[in-house]
Write an enzyme that holds these catalytic residues in place. Structure first.
Site, PDB file in Angstrom:
ATOM      1  N   ARG A 118      -4.958  -4.124  -2.019  1.00  0.00           N
ATOM      2  CA  ARG A 118      -4.100  -5.064  -2.727  1.00  0.00           C
ATOM      3  C   ARG A 118      -3.305  -5.883  -1.708  1.00  0.00           C
ATOM      4  NH1 ARG A 118      -3.079   0.108  -4.748  1.00  0.00           N
ATOM      5  NH2 ARG A 118      -3.994   0.576  -6.799  1.00  0.00           N
TER       6      ARG A 118
ATOM      7  N   GLU B 291     -12.225  -7.413 -15.395  1.00  0.00           N
ATOM      8  CA  GLU B 291     -11.039  -6.830 -16.015  1.00  0.00           C
ATOM      9  C   GLU B 291     -10.829  -7.279 -17.452  1.00  0.00           C
ATOM     10  OE1 GLU B 291      -7.743  -6.722 -12.683  1.00  0.00           O
ATOM     11  OE2 GLU B 291      -9.013  -8.485 -12.396  1.00  0.00           O
TER      12      GLU B 291
ATOM     13  N   ASN C 138      -7.831  -0.374 -15.559  1.00  0.00           N
ATOM     14  CA  ASN C 138      -6.502  -0.481 -16.162  1.00  0.00           C
ATOM     15  C   ASN C 138      -6.411  -1.737 -17.027  1.00  0.00           C
ATOM     16  OD1 ASN C 138      -6.167   1.650 -14.431  1.00  0.00           O
ATOM     17  ND2 ASN C 138      -4.518   0.745 -13.247  1.00  0.00           N
TER      18      ASN C 138
ATOM     19  N   ARG D 174      -8.927  -7.482  -2.344  1.00  0.00           N
ATOM     20  CA  ARG D 174      -8.687  -8.309  -3.531  1.00  0.00           C
ATOM     21  C   ARG D 174      -7.694  -9.407  -3.172  1.00  0.00           C
ATOM     22  NH1 ARG D 174      -5.709  -5.491  -8.407  1.00  0.00           N
ATOM     23  NH2 ARG D 174      -3.913  -5.866  -7.060  1.00  0.00           N
TER      24      ARG D 174
ATOM     25  N   ARG E 240      -0.670  -2.574 -20.860  1.00  0.00           N
ATOM     26  CA  ARG E 240      -0.735  -1.322 -20.106  1.00  0.00           C
ATOM     27  C   ARG E 240       0.606  -0.920 -19.512  1.00  0.00           C
ATOM     28  NH1 ARG E 240      -1.861  -1.668 -14.409  1.00  0.00           N
ATOM     29  NH2 ARG E 240      -2.004  -3.790 -13.613  1.00  0.00           N
TER      30      ARG E 240
ATOM     31  N   CYS F 223     -12.452   0.543  -9.575  1.00  0.00           N
ATOM     32  CA  CYS F 223     -11.260   0.664  -8.729  1.00  0.00           C
ATOM     33  C   CYS F 223      -9.983   0.848  -9.536  1.00  0.00           C
ATOM     34  CB  CYS F 223     -11.124  -0.542  -7.798  1.00  0.00           C
ATOM     35  SG  CYS F 223     -10.844  -2.102  -8.658  1.00  0.00           S
TER      36      CYS F 223
END
Length: 551
Positions: free
Chosen positions: A286, A411, A434, A322, A445, A482
């Site tokens: 990240r 995502e 997520n 990312r 979330r 991930c």
């Protein structure tokens, strides 16, 4: 004997006496100050500043995911809007204790009404308010008890500041009545390797001093174990310690099928721990840490130095970076500070980068220069990709900068359903479970009130993962996981059965996942995944997979 049920975090087991979390400080009575508004204002501001400083110190000591959570709490404590609310009450003649209590309560109600990320942060206000009140009253803040011996901690919930710095020599396991698999408690417990079971509805029935067995693998709490059962735990622990002492092997199924086990990292300094735990590379790096603490975007030189530090730690290994994933819960003034009614569905991820393309191009430049200066196998992916057109835009642009392996985060359901077309342009896909769960289930979330919907075991989510896995197989493209789901050992087997070729997780989860997948063949994984898919809800999917795995 009775067995209490909840959601286990990891595969660990522990036994010991229960120690319950202390009760919160009582709300102060509304009283008129006897020392005047100015003196009360000094008291309030000093207490808030002390708490913010303490949270920042804990953040620096904790590192990793915990650091991000605690730094956010420190910022909330000193929010100017909150300070204005406290001052308004002090000007009316109240004491600092009442002003803090009432201002935090009002601010909490406001954030809950806003919902989304801010709604979830409302719960953090309770912990901050308690700490400030304790400072004002000159007493210890409610927190993790210290009985002087190892114990199993039982609490309704655990504040991030406490979870982040649990003494693992004393806290054998953690049981909470609140929370789900993606709650702050679960995420931090997983990152620290704490044996934990969250969402144990009847946890309040456990008494101080009562011996229990906490079995995260089974998601159970045995509240009256026999001597033989306690001995069995000791044997399991000894076996785990022996396995952990051995050099970690590469991830593989029982039939020899390789499954790369990678680490999720938030900053270069986390690399050493990941390598020590046997990470075969990085599945998610990240890059937000470079941007979130700045009033302006970092320079190319600053970014390049950080990327070189990371890549140098994984020479010859895959490192998936990312690009900046800002927006929603991570707004940045220099990228997108416009108010959005629902930022989770707004200008975030690649959308935000595309709207500020200079920041995107600078990040690609820094990554390309770091790649040229190191010997790691750099893969770069864009966050929150929704359409095939976005995929083509990003991969074309990234390759123009000389980046060899370019992919996308899956995502949202749209990109999962179009994975076959997405993977015509992308070299790989990485599924962020997520967010995929959030958007599939229409459940923020980060919002506690809908946490029960935020479960990656739901068959609707698993079917979308299968879509991507099957598309990857057809196109001959790797598909990684991930999100937090990869750190759940049994779910990791299911994900492999759905087509995942690599799994990336918090480094502390690597050992348990490595052990679990080594006990199943690829055919087993497909059979277990099929059992989970053939259900109608998350709990049923979890139980069906567990039964299939035992067979």
């Amino acid at each position: 004997m009775s067995t209490l049920r909840g959601v286990g975090i990891g595969q660990g087991v522990a036994t010991g006496p229960v120690v319950r979390m202390g009760e919160a400080l009582p709300a102060p009575e509304k009283q008129t100050s006897t020392i005047g508004a100015d003196a009360e204002r000094i008291r309030a501001r000093d207490a808030v500043a002390d708490v913010a400083s303490e949270l920042q110190e804990r953040a620096d000591a904790a590192g990793g995911a915990a650091q991000d959570v605690l730094e956010a709490q420190a910022m909330i404590a000193e929010d100017p809007s909150l300070q204005d609310e406290i001052d308004a009450r002090l000007d009316e003649g109240s004491t600092a204790e009442w002003a803090v209590h009432d201002a935090f309560a009002g601010f909490r109600t406001t954030l809950e009404a806003v919902g989304g990320y801010l709604g979830e942060r409302a719960a953090d206000l309770d912990d901050i308010a308690q700490r400030v009140l304790a400072r004002l009253q000159g007493v210890s803040a409610p927190g993790v008890p210290d009985p002087g011996h190892p114990f199993v901690l039982v609490a309704r919930g655990l504040a991030p500041a406490d979870t982040a710095l649990l003494n693992l020599d004393q806290v054998l396991a953690l049981i909470t009545s609140d929370g789900g698999p993606t709650s702050h408690t679960a995420i931090l417990a997983r990152a620290k390797g704490i044996v934990a079971i969250v969402g144990v509805v009847d946890a309040a029935s456990l008494a101080d001093g009562q011996t229990v067995i906490v079995d995260a693998a089974a998601g159970s709490v045995n509240d009256a174990p026999t001597a033989a059962e306690v001995q069995g735990v000791a044997e399991r622990l000894a076996a785990r310690e022996a396995e952990d002492a051995a050099p970690p092997e590469p991830g593989a199924l029982a039939d020899g099928t390789a499954v790369n086990l990678l680490a999720n990292l938030g900053k270069p300094g986390d690399a050493a721990d990941a390598v020590a735990r046997g990470a075969e590379g990085v599945g998610l790096f990240r890059t937000e840490f470079l941007f979130l603490s700045s009033a302006q975007a970092p320079t190319i030189e600053q970014q390049r130095a950080a990327y070189i530090e990371l890549l140098a730690a994984f020479e010859g290994k895959k490192v998936v970076v990312r690009l900046l994933d800002a927006g929603a819960d991570k707004p940045l003034a220099f990228l997108n500070d416009a108010h959005e009614e629902n930022p989770a569905l707004g200008l975030r991820g690649l959308r935000a980068l595309r709207a500020s393309e200079d920041i995107l191009r600078e990040q690609l430049t820094a990554l390309a220069e770091a790649d040229a200066a190191t010997a790691a196998d750099l893969w770069v992916m864009a966050p929150m990709v929704t359409t095939v057109e976005e995929t083509e835009y990003f991969t074309t642009l990234a390759k123009d900068y000389g980046l060899k392996t370019t992919g996308v985060m899956v995502e949202v359901p749209a990109s999962a359903l179009l994975a076959d077309q997405v993977l015509l342009h992308a070299d790989f896909a990485s599924i962020g479970t997520n967010d995929l769960t959030q958007y599939t289930m229409a459940a923020d979330r980060l919002l506690g009130s809908v946490a029960s919907f935020q479960d990656p075991w739901h068959p609707a989510v698993l079917r979308l993962v299968r879509e991507v896995g099957e598309a990857g197989a057809r196109r001959g493209k790797p598909v990684g996981i991930c999100g937090e789901a990869a750190a759940d050992p049994l779910l990791a087997v299911v994900l492999i059965g759905l087509g995942a070729t690599s799994l990336s997780m918090a480094p502390a989860a690597l050992a348990d996942v490595r052990r679990m997948i080594a006990t199943h063949t690829l055919d087993d994984a497909k059979r277990i995944a099929a059992a989970a898919l053939d259900t109608s809800d998350a709990d049923a999917a979890r139980e069906a997979a567990r039964s299939a795995a035992q067979r």
